[in-house]
Design a protein around this motif. Sequence first.
Motif, mmCIF file in Angstrom:
data_model
loop_
_atom_site.group_PDB
_atom_site.id
_atom_site.type_symbol
_atom_site.label_atom_id
_atom_site.label_comp_id
_atom_site.label_asym_id
_atom_site.label_seq_id
_atom_site.Cartn_x
_atom_site.Cartn_y
_atom_site.Cartn_z
ATOM 1 N N GLN A 50 0.821 -1.211 0.000
ATOM 2 C CA GLN A 50 0.000 0.000 0.000
ATOM 3 C C GLN A 50 0.855 1.260 0.000
ATOM 4 O O GLN A 50 0.566 2.215 -0.734
ATOM 5 C CB GLN A 50 -0.942 -0.022 1.207
ATOM 6 C CG GLN A 50 -2.026 -1.094 1.101
ATOM 7 C CD GLN A 50 -2.999 -1.093 2.259
ATOM 8 O OE1 GLN A 50 -2.700 -0.561 3.339
ATOM 9 N NE2 GLN A 50 -4.170 -1.677 2.062
ATOM 10 N N GLU A 147 -11.139 6.389 -1.745
ATOM 11 C CA GLU A 147 -11.016 4.956 -1.463
ATOM 12 C C GLU A 147 -10.705 4.763 0.023
ATOM 13 O O GLU A 147 -9.812 5.408 0.559
ATOM 14 C CB GLU A 147 -9.912 4.358 -2.321
ATOM 15 C CG GLU A 147 -9.810 2.850 -2.285
ATOM 16 C CD GLU A 147 -8.862 2.324 -3.352
ATOM 17 O OE1 GLU A 147 -9.289 2.212 -4.527
ATOM 18 O OE2 GLU A 147 -7.694 2.062 -3.019
ATOM 19 N N ARG A 149 -9.405 2.106 2.816
ATOM 20 C CA ARG A 149 -8.689 0.850 3.047
ATOM 21 C C ARG A 149 -8.774 0.559 4.543
ATOM 22 O O ARG A 149 -8.007 1.092 5.341
ATOM 23 C CB ARG A 149 -7.244 0.964 2.574
ATOM 24 C CG ARG A 149 -7.150 1.206 1.068
ATOM 25 C CD ARG A 149 -5.746 1.526 0.609
ATOM 26 N NE ARG A 149 -5.707 1.731 -0.832
ATOM 27 C CZ ARG A 149 -4.622 2.139 -1.494
ATOM 28 N NH1 ARG A 149 -3.496 2.387 -0.845
ATOM 29 N NH2 ARG A 149 -4.677 2.302 -2.810
ATOM 30 N N ARG A 175 -17.351 -2.730 -2.478
ATOM 31 C CA ARG A 175 -16.121 -3.409 -2.074
ATOM 32 C C ARG A 175 -15.367 -3.833 -3.325
ATOM 33 O O ARG A 175 -15.913 -4.495 -4.189
ATOM 34 C CB ARG A 175 -16.435 -4.632 -1.216
ATOM 35 C CG ARG A 175 -15.194 -5.368 -0.707
ATOM 36 C CD ARG A 175 -15.579 -6.568 0.141
ATOM 37 N NE ARG A 175 -16.350 -7.528 -0.628
ATOM 38 C CZ ARG A 175 -15.805 -8.463 -1.420
ATOM 39 N NH1 ARG A 175 -14.488 -8.544 -1.537
ATOM 40 N NH2 ARG A 175 -16.575 -9.302 -2.080
ATOM 41 N N VAL A 176 -14.092 -3.437 -3.413
ATOM 42 C CA VAL A 176 -13.304 -3.758 -4.590
ATOM 43 C C VAL A 176 -12.186 -4.758 -4.294
ATOM 44 O O VAL A 176 -11.588 -5.307 -5.231
ATOM 45 C CB VAL A 176 -12.719 -2.484 -5.240
ATOM 46 C CG1 VAL A 176 -13.830 -1.587 -5.753
ATOM 47 C CG2 VAL A 176 -11.838 -1.720 -4.259
ATOM 48 N N ASP A 177 -11.932 -5.009 -3.017
ATOM 49 C CA ASP A 177 -10.878 -5.970 -2.685
ATOM 50 C C ASP A 177 -10.992 -6.342 -1.212
ATOM 51 O O ASP A 177 -11.403 -5.516 -0.383
ATOM 52 C CB ASP A 177 -9.491 -5.370 -2.948
ATOM 53 C CG ASP A 177 -8.370 -6.366 -2.728
ATOM 54 O OD1 ASP A 177 -8.444 -7.476 -3.290
ATOM 55 O OD2 ASP A 177 -7.422 -6.045 -1.983
ATOM 56 N N THR A 178 -10.640 -7.578 -0.894
ATOM 57 C CA THR A 178 -10.527 -8.023 0.493
ATOM 58 C C THR A 178 -9.369 -9.005 0.591
ATOM 59 O O THR A 178 -9.250 -9.922 -0.235
ATOM 60 C CB THR A 178 -11.804 -8.718 0.995
ATOM 61 O OG1 THR A 178 -12.870 -7.761 1.063
ATOM 62 C CG2 THR A 178 -11.599 -9.278 2.407
ATOM 63 N N ARG A 179 -8.522 -8.768 1.557
ATOM 64 C CA ARG A 179 -7.433 -9.696 1.846
ATOM 65 C C ARG A 179 -7.427 -9.988 3.341
ATOM 66 O O ARG A 179 -7.985 -9.227 4.135
ATOM 67 C CB ARG A 179 -6.092 -9.107 1.394
ATOM 68 C CG ARG A 179 -5.940 -9.068 -0.120
ATOM 69 C CD ARG A 179 -4.604 -8.495 -0.548
ATOM 70 N NE ARG A 179 -4.595 -7.045 -0.467
ATOM 71 C CZ ARG A 179 -3.540 -6.296 -0.791
ATOM 72 N NH1 ARG A 179 -2.424 -6.871 -1.183
ATOM 73 N NH2 ARG A 179 -3.602 -4.981 -0.711
ATOM 74 N N HIS A 188 -10.210 -4.619 3.937
ATOM 75 C CA HIS A 188 -11.223 -4.326 2.927
ATOM 76 C C HIS A 188 -10.897 -3.018 2.217
ATOM 77 O O HIS A 188 -10.511 -2.032 2.852
ATOM 78 C CB HIS A 188 -12.607 -4.168 3.563
ATOM 79 C CG HIS A 188 -13.109 -5.394 4.259
ATOM 80 N ND1 HIS A 188 -13.359 -6.582 3.617
ATOM 81 C CD2 HIS A 188 -13.425 -5.605 5.571
ATOM 82 C CE1 HIS A 188 -13.807 -7.478 4.475
ATOM 83 N NE2 HIS A 188 -13.855 -6.920 5.672
ATOM 84 N N THR A 189 -11.102 -3.002 0.911
ATOM 85 C CA THR A 189 -10.992 -1.769 0.136
ATOM 86 C C THR A 189 -12.374 -1.420 -0.412
ATOM 87 O O THR A 189 -13.008 -2.249 -1.071
ATOM 88 C CB THR A 189 -9.999 -1.925 -1.030
ATOM 89 O OG1 THR A 189 -8.710 -2.264 -0.503
ATOM 90 C CG2 THR A 189 -9.893 -0.622 -1.819
#
Length: 212
Positions: A50, A147, A149, A175-179, A188-189
């Motif tokens: 990031q 955005e 994060r 939601r565009v991403d989760t790791r 979460h993004t």
Amino acid sequence: MKLTLTTFVTLDGVMQGPGGPEEDPSGGFRDGGWLVPFADERMGEIVAEQFADADAFLLGRGTYEIFAGFWPKVTDPDDAVAAALNGRPKFVVSTRLTEADWSGTTIIRDDVVARIRELKERPGGDLQVHGSHGLAQTLIRHRLVDEYRLWVYPLVLGHGKRLFGEGAVPTALERVDTRFTTTGVAVHTYRPTGLPSYGAFAVSSEGSNTPR
């Protein structure tokens, strides 16, 4: 530039003092350091990724002073966080700071919202905000965040400064991403998509609920 807000939060939205007991004890907060037991190698990898996307940083005074007290001393060229923070422009929002010794720092004292809008219009990658509770509230109220994060930690504190506090405006997010880290932290993004939409469930003659 795209304004991104990165924040560590508990399940009940508390973002105060994640890194240590003395980080932010304001308001009698005594649970500082709640993030530390969840740190793992995966956390370091995601953080480095990031920070590598940053073209500039926008920080509140408290977070700036914490960063300025530590990161200029880290001179390892392979440290992605130190390389980004020490080598890229930093803008700190404060009416109390009179000078900033950290190289590449500009103090924003007046016309904060207008100055931030101006920064966002510049070409480049991320204009990154980290922590910075007071500044975050201003950004949220004025819909300046492009955005979110959000590092969500599996614990509840029940008190402390919250990310979405009084004055937060209704906003729909995608939601565009989760790791995930190995310790159960979800990263979460989300990107704002405008105002929320609303609806209601109607009870049919058979007694089941159907959206309308």
